[in-house]
Write an enzyme that holds these catalytic residues in place. Structure first.
Site, short mmCIF file in Angstrom:
data_model
loop_
_atom_site.label_atom_id
_atom_site.label_comp_id
_atom_site.label_asym_id
_atom_site.label_seq_id
_atom_site.Cartn_x
_atom_site.Cartn_y
_atom_site.Cartn_z
N TYR A 54 -16.95 16.51 3.96
CA TYR A 54 -17.89 17.49 4.49
C TYR A 54 -19.33 16.99 4.50
CZ TYR A 54 -15.02 21.54 5.60
OH TYR A 54 -14.14 22.39 6.22
N GLU A 56 -23.39 15.10 12.05
CA GLU A 56 -23.89 16.15 12.95
C GLU A 56 -25.42 16.15 12.98
OE1 GLU A 56 -22.14 19.93 12.03
OE2 GLU A 56 -20.13 19.09 11.84
#
Length: 362
Positions: free
Chosen positions: A286, A293
């Site tokens: 994550y 991102e």
């Protein structure tokens, strides 16, 4: 010649349907317990009144019992439960009238006949009340349909992300770094399908099909779809950047564990290795996904500034243009806040599923 066998202290109690024997031996090893011809035979290595030795005893019961005793060994003692063949109250435990010296009542569990009848009656009433309550709760006539839908949904998503992962892995081995630059053009259609289908997870949470909290679900799905449809889908300049490979690859690895875990959970299967992976793999994946991102957003800001795409010009008298690139800078803050929400949620889930179990105090 062998000396007389050592007998442990044995305490007994009864109910109408069961007999309870508590053998005062600690650190019991290799207990041999059997019932034949209505006689219970016991032999075990353990620490008793005569130290660490082999202890044994026999009890011939007053009335017939079932030949399959249930044994539970603890560090301090050994408990044996024997089922009576008929539900009634015995005047004593043994067939012989004189009580053996090693045998004594278990006052911790002792009840007289009237108290035992009251206890039995209370248990039967509790069982009847439970059945009444269960009969009042309406069974969901669509529960099998819902379960089937959830199994199929998770299976389809698992197959979709598996295709993405395998395709990207094979291309990476064959093409090497060159596969970084055309990831979007080869994988985007399947990723569009999977991420569009993922919107159903928000609906599932809203209507109560799953117990997942709504906020972390919304944060993850809308965050991914914003990157996929708005940033990458609208800018051809971004589609050939290596960061796309890392975003898609990390997303697919995460889902390779998540969707099969949920699919098996729907049918009541708890596979320990998969559970561990589901609630552990996110720890490195994550943060890496969030970092990829963020890099994607940062790389797209100059392109949106130059092209003016999605910028909003306000009419007179304000005559101000709100640059979409400025909104992306604000979105970076939202991105890291969303990561914090998901990390907190996943940490709680990991603690719940993999943390130490709380023991009830007796």
């Amino acid at each position: 010649m062998a000396g007389p066998s050592l007998r442990p202290h044995v305490h007994w109690a009864q109910r109408h349907r069961e007999l309870y024997l508590r053998v005062e031996l600690s650190d019991v090893q290799n207990p041999d317990i059997s019932i034949a011809d209505n006689v219970l035979r016991f032999r075990a290595q353990g620490h008793g009144a005569k130290g660490d030795n082999i202890y044994e005893f026999e009890i011939e019961f007053l009335e017939p019992v079932e030949p399959k005793p249930v044994c539970r060994v603890t560090q301090r003692q050994l408990n044996i439960t024997v089922q009576k063949k008929e539900s009634n109250w015995w005047e004593r435990l043994t067939k012989q009238e004189k009580r053996p010296l090693f045998l004594a009542p278990d006052f911790d569990r002792w009840l007289d006949e009237s108290d035992a009848e009251m206890e039995l009656k209370e248990k039967e009433e509790e069982k009847i009340n439970k059945m009444k309550i269960e009969s009042r709760v309406p069974k969901d006539p669509f529960r099998h349909l819902k379960k089937g839908y959830l199994v199929m949904y998770n299976l389809v998503q698992f197959l979709g992300f598996s295709w993405i992962f395998v395709n990207m892995t094979v291309r990476l081995f064959i093409l090497g770094k060159d596969s970084f630059y055309d990831t979007f053009h080869t994988i985007a259609d399947m990723m569009y399908f999977c991420q569009t289908l993922a919107l159903m997870e928000i609906m599932n949470s809203l209507i109560g099909l799953v117990r997942s909290p709504l906020l972390p679900t919304v944060v993850q799905i809308f965050g991914r779809n914003f990157i996929l449809f708005v940033v990458l889908g609208s800018l051809e300049e971004m589609q050939s950047k290596p960061v796309v490979f890392f975003i898609f690859y990390l997303w697919s690895i995460i889902e390779l564990f998540r969707y099969p875990y949920y699919m098996l959970s729907c049918v009541g299967i708890d596979w320990k290795p998969l559970t561990w992976l589901r609630y552990t793999a996110w720890i490195p994946l994550y943060p890496l996904g969030g970092l990829a991102e963020a890099v994607c957003i940062i790389q797209s800001i100059p392109i949106f500034s130059e092209t003016g795409k999605f910028s909003l010009g306000l009419p007179n008298p304000l005559n101000v243009t709100i640059q979409f690139s400025f909104l992306l800078q604000m979105y970076l803050i939202v991105l890291f806040l969303g990561m914090f929400v998901n990390f907190r949620h996943l940490y709680k889930q990991r603690k719940q599923h993999l943390g130490p179990k709380k023991r009830k105090m007796k």
